[in-house]
Write a protein that holds these residues in place. Structure first.
Motif, mmCIF file in Angstrom:
data_model
loop_
_atom_site.group_PDB
_atom_site.id
_atom_site.type_symbol
_atom_site.label_atom_id
_atom_site.label_comp_id
_atom_site.label_asym_id
_atom_site.label_seq_id
_atom_site.Cartn_x
_atom_site.Cartn_y
_atom_site.Cartn_z
ATOM 1 N N LEU A 81 41.154 20.097 220.274
ATOM 2 C CA LEU A 81 39.945 19.942 221.100
ATOM 3 C C LEU A 81 38.911 20.999 220.728
ATOM 4 N N ILE A 82 39.373 22.228 220.523
ATOM 5 C CA ILE A 82 38.461 23.329 220.182
ATOM 6 C C ILE A 82 37.792 23.081 218.833
ATOM 7 N N VAL A 83 38.563 22.682 217.815
ATOM 8 C CA VAL A 83 37.960 22.497 216.487
ATOM 9 C C VAL A 83 37.037 21.278 216.474
ATOM 10 N N MET A 84 37.343 20.274 217.296
ATOM 11 C CA MET A 84 36.425 19.143 217.413
ATOM 12 C C MET A 84 35.091 19.604 217.999
ATOM 13 N N LEU A 85 35.143 20.436 219.045
ATOM 14 C CA LEU A 85 33.916 20.947 219.659
ATOM 15 C C LEU A 85 33.146 21.839 218.688
ATOM 16 N N LEU A 86 33.847 22.621 217.882
ATOM 17 C CA LEU A 86 33.178 23.436 216.871
ATOM 18 C C LEU A 86 32.472 22.554 215.844
ATOM 19 N N GLY A 87 33.123 21.454 215.453
ATOM 20 C CA GLY A 87 32.497 20.510 214.527
ATOM 21 C C GLY A 87 31.239 19.906 215.117
ATOM 22 N N GLY A 154 64.052 28.100 207.663
ATOM 23 C CA GLY A 154 64.451 27.478 206.400
ATOM 24 C C GLY A 154 64.539 25.968 206.490
ATOM 25 N N ASN A 155 64.138 25.426 207.634
ATOM 26 C CA ASN A 155 64.229 23.987 207.884
ATOM 27 C C ASN A 155 62.989 23.283 207.320
ATOM 28 N N ASP A 156 63.207 22.293 206.461
ATOM 29 C CA ASP A 156 62.079 21.550 205.867
ATOM 30 C C ASP A 156 61.212 20.877 206.921
ATOM 31 N N ALA A 157 61.834 20.430 208.019
ATOM 32 C CA ALA A 157 61.089 19.738 209.065
ATOM 33 C C ALA A 157 60.022 20.649 209.677
ATOM 34 N N VAL A 158 60.311 21.932 209.758
ATOM 35 C CA VAL A 158 59.357 22.889 210.323
ATOM 36 C C VAL A 158 58.112 22.994 209.451
ATOM 37 N N TRP A 159 58.312 23.173 208.144
ATOM 38 C CA TRP A 159 57.174 23.352 207.238
ATOM 39 C C TRP A 159 56.400 22.051 207.045
ATOM 40 N N ARG A 160 57.106 20.926 207.144
ATOM 41 C CA ARG A 160 56.404 19.638 207.092
ATOM 42 C C ARG A 160 55.500 19.489 208.324
ATOM 43 N N ALA A 161 56.015 19.876 209.486
ATOM 44 C CA ALA A 161 55.225 19.792 210.715
ATOM 45 C C ALA A 161 54.017 20.724 210.651
ATOM 46 N N LEU A 162 54.207 21.922 210.106
ATOM 47 C CA LEU A 162 53.092 22.864 209.978
ATOM 48 C C LEU A 162 52.012 22.326 209.039
ATOM 49 N N GLY A 163 52.448 21.720 207.938
ATOM 50 C CA GLY A 163 51.489 21.139 206.998
ATOM 51 C C GLY A 163 50.712 19.994 207.611
ATOM 52 N N LEU A 164 51.407 19.120 208.324
ATOM 53 C CA LEU A 164 50.730 17.996 208.966
ATOM 54 C C LEU A 164 49.832 18.469 210.104
ATOM 55 N N ASN A 165 50.219 19.564 210.735
ATOM 56 C CA ASN A 165 49.371 20.135 211.773
ATOM 57 C C ASN A 165 48.052 20.637 211.178
ATOM 58 N N ALA A 166 48.126 21.235 209.983
ATOM 59 C CA ALA A 166 46.902 21.668 209.290
ATOM 60 C C ALA A 166 46.010 20.480 208.980
ATOM 61 N N VAL A 167 46.616 19.375 208.546
ATOM 62 C CA VAL A 167 45.854 18.157 208.265
ATOM 63 C C VAL A 167 45.166 17.659 209.536
ATOM 64 N N ALA A 168 45.886 17.711 210.665
ATOM 65 C CA ALA A 168 45.305 17.268 211.937
ATOM 66 C C ALA A 168 44.092 18.120 212.309
ATOM 67 N N TYR A 169 44.195 19.428 212.127
ATOM 68 C CA TYR A 169 43.056 20.312 212.418
ATOM 69 C C TYR A 169 41.855 19.952 211.544
ATOM 70 N N LEU A 170 42.097 19.716 210.261
ATOM 71 C CA LEU A 170 41.013 19.338 209.353
ATOM 72 C C LEU A 170 40.345 18.042 209.798
ATOM 73 N N LEU A 171 41.156 17.051 210.111
ATOM 74 C CA LEU A 171 40.614 15.742 210.453
ATOM 75 C C LEU A 171 39.831 15.773 211.767
ATOM 76 N N TRP A 172 40.292 16.561 212.724
ATOM 77 C CA TRP A 172 39.559 16.636 213.988
ATOM 78 C C TRP A 172 38.238 17.378 213.827
ATOM 79 N N SER A 173 38.163 18.307 212.883
ATOM 80 C CA SER A 173 36.871 18.953 212.620
ATOM 81 C C SER A 173 35.877 17.940 212.054
ATOM 82 N N VAL A 174 36.371 17.032 211.213
ATOM 83 C CA VAL A 174 35.518 15.970 210.667
ATOM 84 C C VAL A 174 35.054 15.038 211.784
ATOM 85 N N LEU A 175 35.961 14.685 212.676
ATOM 86 C CA LEU A 175 35.591 13.831 213.803
ATOM 87 C C LEU A 175 34.514 14.505 214.660
ATOM 88 N N GLY A 176 34.636 15.822 214.844
ATOM 89 C CA GLY A 176 33.639 16.547 215.616
ATOM 90 C C GLY A 176 32.263 16.495 214.977
#
Length: 274
Positions: A81-87, A154-176
């Motif tokens: 929500l914050i990054v969308m408002l910044l966008g 050391g769990n791959d699921a953790v780093w995959r979630a972090l990477g996808l979370n970064a993608v979500a932040y990027l995309l919401w800035s574009v939506l903003g």
């Protein structure tokens, strides 16, 4: 690059970025507390008898991969929500301060200006993601150790979630940025963005639950078309039975961002700014 630096300078020389930063911190802390209590409850597994149709779903939610992914992406709901408002503000501040005419006289290629604003918004989004991720890695590990499941770094699921979370932040800035172009009023765009985000999340859940009780559980799969729900779906550590797959959430969010970016670029090129 000069245009991007110019856009970042406009942001740095105003109080906007640190005000949003100060707002983000208590919201992040609140969600961390909620996730701590939720993780403790899920890890304990004391749910008693549950309906057979829900047992498989609860087991998936209790999986270590899901617990870790949820904790390490803590604060996503308010962070997006914050990054969308910044966008939104990256664009609407030009109209609010009446500097847009000067900007387009200096740089007549409006598409280049639009791209610079998108990049600047993306940089801000990555900054917010990085700060919250570092905090999550520190406090998330403490939470997971406190419930005896280990840090799971050391769990791959953790780093995959972090990477996808970064993608979500990027995309919401574009939506903003897209919302900011379509609604030039800073107050109007901000209020509309908040209503769409919060209303879309809360309202969609309520409506889908009512429809699912009447027409069947397959209705719940439609949650993927709601951007805020698609974002949370992306970062789940495991596939949850009854929910759409994670890739569907990512695909829907990318689609919204692409459409918002294209509409924004075309609108900025054609709109009269006098």
């Amino acid at each position: 690059m000069n245009l991007v630096r110019s856009e970042l300078l406009k942001i740095r020389t105003t109080s906007t970025w640190w005000i949003f930063g100060l707002i983000s911190l208590p919201l992040w802390a609140l969600t961390l507390l909620i996730n701590w209590l939720q993780t403790d409850a899920l890890a304990s597994g004391n749910f008693g008898d549950v309906p057979p149709e829900q047992a498989e779903q609860i087991q998936a939610v209790q999986a270590v991969d899901n617990l870790a992914a949820n904790v390490y992406t803590n604060g996503q709901f308010f962070g997006l929500l914050i990054v969308m408002l910044l966008g939104i503000i990256v664009v609407t501040s030009e109209f609010f301060h009446q500097t847009v005419t000067t900007t387009f006289l200096t740089v007549p290629h409006r598409t280049a200006v639009m791209v610079a604003k998108l990049v600047a918004a993306a940089v801000l989004a990555m900054l917010f993601w990085l700060v919250t991720t570092v905090l999550n890695l520190v406090f998330g590990a403490l939470i997971l150790n406190s419930v005896d499941v280990g840090a799971q770094l050391g769990n791959d699921a953790v780093w995959r979630a972090l990477g996808l979370n970064a993608v979500a932040y990027l995309l919401w800035s574009v939506l903003g940025v897209g919302i900011g172009v379509l609604i030039r009023s800073q107050i109007g765009a901000t209020v509309t963005g908040i209503l769409l985000y919060l209303g879309g999340s809360i309202g969609a859940v309520a409506v889908l639950s009512i429809l699912a009780s009447r027409y069947g559980e397959w209705i719940n799969k439609l949650q993927v078309v709601v951007p805020s729900l698609a974002s949370s779906l992306m970062v789940s550590g495991t596939e949850i039975p009854g929910n759409p797959p994670r890739w569907a959430g990512a695909a829907v969010l990318i689609g919204y961002a692409v459409v918002a970016g294209l509409i924004g670029a075309l609108t900025m090129r054609r709109r009269d700014i006098s």
